[in-house]
Scaffold this motif. Structure first.
Motif, PDB file in Angstrom:
ATOM      1  N   LEU A 113       0.827  -1.199   0.000  1.00 21.59           N
ATOM      2  CA  LEU A 113       0.000   0.000   0.000  1.00 21.59           C
ATOM      3  C   LEU A 113       0.869   1.260   0.000  1.00 21.59           C
ATOM      4  O   LEU A 113       0.571   2.210  -0.676  1.00 21.59           O
ATOM      5  N   GLY A 114       1.937   1.274   0.820  1.00 23.30           N
ATOM      6  CA  GLY A 114       2.823   2.419   0.846  1.00 23.30           C
ATOM      7  C   GLY A 114       2.297   3.618   1.619  1.00 23.30           C
ATOM      8  O   GLY A 114       3.046   4.530   1.919  1.00 23.30           O
ATOM      9  N   PHE A 115       1.028   3.635   1.945  1.00 29.74           N
ATOM     10  CA  PHE A 115       0.443   4.733   2.705  1.00 29.74           C
ATOM     11  C   PHE A 115       0.992   4.678   4.121  1.00 29.74           C
ATOM     12  O   PHE A 115       0.836   3.672   4.805  1.00 29.74           O
ATOM     13  N   ARG A 116       1.702   5.721   4.534  1.00 33.57           N
ATOM     14  CA  ARG A 116       2.371   5.759   5.847  1.00 33.57           C
ATOM     15  C   ARG A 116       3.317   4.564   6.013  1.00 33.57           C
ATOM     16  O   ARG A 116       3.392   3.978   7.076  1.00 33.57           O
ATOM     17  N   ASN A 117       3.965   4.192   4.930  1.00 31.31           N
ATOM     18  CA  ASN A 117       4.938   3.087   4.916  1.00 31.31           C
ATOM     19  C   ASN A 117       4.315   1.722   5.193  1.00 31.31           C
ATOM     20  O   ASN A 117       5.022   0.782   5.517  1.00 31.31           O
ATOM     21  N   TYR A 118       3.002   1.598   5.065  1.00 32.72           N
ATOM     22  CA  TYR A 118       2.363   0.318   5.340  1.00 32.72           C
ATOM     23  C   TYR A 118       2.876  -0.746   4.375  1.00 32.72           C
ATOM     24  O   TYR A 118       3.026  -0.507   3.185  1.00 32.72           O
ATOM     25  N   GLY A 119       3.137  -1.914   4.909  1.00 31.11           N
ATOM     26  CA  GLY A 119       3.627  -3.033   4.106  1.00 31.11           C
ATOM     27  C   GLY A 119       5.088  -2.891   3.707  1.00 31.11           C
ATOM     28  O   GLY A 119       5.564  -3.615   2.848  1.00 31.11           O
ATOM     29  N   GLY A 120       5.797  -1.952   4.336  1.00 31.15           N
ATOM     30  CA  GLY A 120       7.212  -1.763   4.036  1.00 31.15           C
ATOM     31  C   GLY A 120       7.476  -0.992   2.754  1.00 31.15           C
ATOM     32  O   GLY A 120       8.623  -0.768   2.388  1.00 31.15           O
ATOM     33  N   ALA A 121       6.444  -0.584   2.060  1.00 27.57           N
ATOM     34  CA  ALA A 121       6.615   0.166   0.808  1.00 27.57           C
ATOM     35  C   ALA A 121       6.765   1.651   1.120  1.00 27.57           C
ATOM     36  O   ALA A 121       6.157   2.167   2.052  1.00 27.57           O
ATOM     37  N   SER A 122       7.549   2.322   0.335  1.00 24.75           N
ATOM     38  CA  SER A 122       7.756   3.758   0.484  1.00 24.75           C
ATOM     39  C   SER A 122       6.495   4.516   0.083  1.00 24.75           C
ATOM     40  O   SER A 122       5.822   4.142  -0.878  1.00 24.75           O
ATOM     41  N   PRO A 123       6.182   5.622   0.790  1.00 23.73           N
ATOM     42  CA  PRO A 123       5.041   6.452   0.378  1.00 23.73           C
ATOM     43  C   PRO A 123       5.177   6.958  -1.057  1.00 23.73           C
ATOM     44  O   PRO A 123       4.173   7.162  -1.731  1.00 23.73           O
ATOM     45  N   ALA A 124       6.391   7.146  -1.525  1.00 20.68           N
ATOM     46  CA  ALA A 124       6.604   7.595  -2.904  1.00 20.68           C
ATOM     47  C   ALA A 124       6.099   6.569  -3.914  1.00 20.68           C
ATOM     48  O   ALA A 124       5.756   6.915  -5.046  1.00 20.68           O
ATOM     49  N   SER A 162       3.399   4.677  -3.331  1.00 21.05           N
ATOM     50  CA  SER A 162       1.981   4.453  -3.084  1.00 21.05           C
ATOM     51  C   SER A 162       1.126   4.959  -4.242  1.00 21.05           C
ATOM     52  O   SER A 162       1.228   6.114  -4.645  1.00 21.05           O
ATOM     53  N   LYS A 163       0.271   4.093  -4.753  1.00 20.98           N
ATOM     54  CA  LYS A 163      -0.688   4.505  -5.788  1.00 20.98           C
ATOM     55  C   LYS A 163      -1.779   5.394  -5.210  1.00 20.98           C
ATOM     56  O   LYS A 163      -2.475   6.078  -5.937  1.00 20.98           O
ATOM     57  N   LEU A 164      -1.914   5.381  -3.898  1.00 19.37           N
ATOM     58  CA  LEU A 164      -2.954   6.169  -3.247  1.00 19.37           C
ATOM     59  C   LEU A 164      -2.609   7.663  -3.201  1.00 19.37           C
ATOM     60  O   LEU A 164      -3.477   8.516  -3.257  1.00 19.37           O
ATOM     61  N   GLY A 165      -1.326   7.989  -3.126  1.00 17.23           N
ATOM     62  CA  GLY A 165      -0.890   9.376  -3.011  1.00 17.23           C
ATOM     63  C   GLY A 165      -1.205  10.198  -4.251  1.00 17.23           C
ATOM     64  O   GLY A 165      -1.224   9.686  -5.366  1.00 17.23           O
ATOM     65  N   TYR A 173     -10.839  -0.973  -5.208  1.00 13.57           N
ATOM     66  CA  TYR A 173     -10.057  -1.012  -6.445  1.00 13.57           C
ATOM     67  C   TYR A 173      -9.114   0.182  -6.443  1.00 13.57           C
ATOM     68  O   TYR A 173      -9.489   1.283  -6.047  1.00 13.57           O
ATOM     69  N   LEU A 174      -7.872  -0.050  -6.866  1.00 12.33           N
ATOM     70  CA  LEU A 174      -6.892   1.024  -6.951  1.00 12.33           C
ATOM     71  C   LEU A 174      -5.886   0.705  -8.040  1.00 12.33           C
ATOM     72  O   LEU A 174      -5.259  -0.360  -8.020  1.00 12.33           O
ATOM     73  N   ASP A 175      -5.776   1.596  -9.026  1.00 11.38           N
ATOM     74  CA  ASP A 175      -4.689   1.498  -9.995  1.00 11.38           C
ATOM     75  C   ASP A 175      -4.109   2.898 -10.163  1.00 11.38           C
ATOM     76  O   ASP A 175      -4.364   3.781  -9.338  1.00 11.38           O
ATOM     77  N   ASP A 176      -3.336   3.134 -11.194  1.00 11.21           N
ATOM     78  CA  ASP A 176      -2.678   4.427 -11.358  1.00 11.21           C
ATOM     79  C   ASP A 176      -3.653   5.583 -11.567  1.00 11.21           C
ATOM     80  O   ASP A 176      -3.327   6.727 -11.251  1.00 11.21           O
ATOM     81  N   ASP A 177      -4.840   5.309 -12.103  1.00 15.81           N
ATOM     82  CA  ASP A 177      -5.759   6.378 -12.480  1.00 15.81           C
ATOM     83  C   ASP A 177      -7.157   6.292 -11.891  1.00 15.81           C
ATOM     84  O   ASP A 177      -7.938   7.238 -12.037  1.00 15.81           O
ATOM     85  N   LEU A 178      -7.518   5.184 -11.260  1.00 21.11           N
ATOM     86  CA  LEU A 178      -8.871   4.986 -10.759  1.00 21.11           C
ATOM     87  C   LEU A 178      -8.831   4.422  -9.346  1.00 21.11           C
ATOM     88  O   LEU A 178      -8.014   3.548  -9.035  1.00 21.11           O
ATOM     89  N   ARG A 179      -9.714   4.947  -8.516  1.00 16.35           N
ATOM     90  CA  ARG A 179      -9.795   4.479  -7.125  1.00 16.35           C
ATOM     91  C   ARG A 179     -11.258   4.328  -6.751  1.00 16.35           C
ATOM     92  O   ARG A 179     -12.082   5.203  -7.041  1.00 16.35           O
ATOM     93  N   MET A 180     -11.600   3.207  -6.129  1.00 18.49           N
ATOM     94  CA  MET A 180     -12.954   2.973  -5.630  1.00 18.49           C
ATOM     95  C   MET A 180     -12.834   2.508  -4.189  1.00 18.49           C
ATOM     96  O   MET A 180     -12.040   1.611  -3.892  1.00 18.49           O
TER      97      MET A 180
END
Length: 158
Positions: A1-12, A14-17, A136-143
């Motif tokens: 996910l990367g949101f707040r470093n969740y899952g060890g992924a960098s926020p940079a 994160s597809k959510l940002g 759902y979350l990709d580079d351009d769409l979020r649900m």
């Protein structure tokens, strides 16, 4: 996910940002019909994956109220669920004295909002408080769906 470093992924990573435009919602309090006094309302959301905040942005075309910002802090609880804590509302006004009366920020009573959101929920949901669940979350769409059952569909702004 990367949101707040969740899952060890960098926020940079994160597809959510980023900035998102609201395209559809079932939440009555998140959409604004065009009116004679305020004109067309535009709604979007700025997601800061590093800080862990969602800022709901509402701007009005005309009138004394230019818009408002609702800042919500998010805390990932799983790869799809993010707990929400409502922090503040900033009111933006057209004013003859903008430095004095152009904007006001109000802190939100998080415990009251948690209590109100828990009313009528099943026992296992009561302790969760407000949250969103990504569907759902990709580079351009979020649900996502909220704890109150409302759907939000958003597209990324360029």
């Amino acid at each position: 996910l990367g949101f707040r470093n969740y899952g060890g992924a960098s926020p940079a990573e994160s597809k959510l940002g980023g900035n998102w435009k609201l395209r559809f919602t079932t939440a009555a309090d998140a959409s604004f019909a065009e009116s004679r006094d305020r004109g067309i309302a535009t709604t979007s959301q700025e997601v800061d994956a590093e800080e862990g905040t969602f800022t709901n942005v509402v701007d009005f075309e005309k009138g004394s109220l230019k818009g408002f910002r609702v800042v919500v802090e998010g805390e990932p609880t799983s790869a799809t669920d993010i707990g929400l804590t409502f922090k503040s509302v900033k009111i933006l006004r057209n004013s003859r004295f903008p430095r004095l009366f152009g904007q006001f920020t109000f802190r939100l009573p998080s415990s009251l909002i948690r209590w109100l959101s828990s009313r009528g929920k099943a026992e296992e949901e009561v302790n969760k408080g407000p949250y969103l669940q990504l569907r759902y979350l990709d580079d351009d769409l979020r649900m996502h769906i909220t704890d109150s059952g409302n759907w939000f569909i958003q597209t990324r702004l360029g």
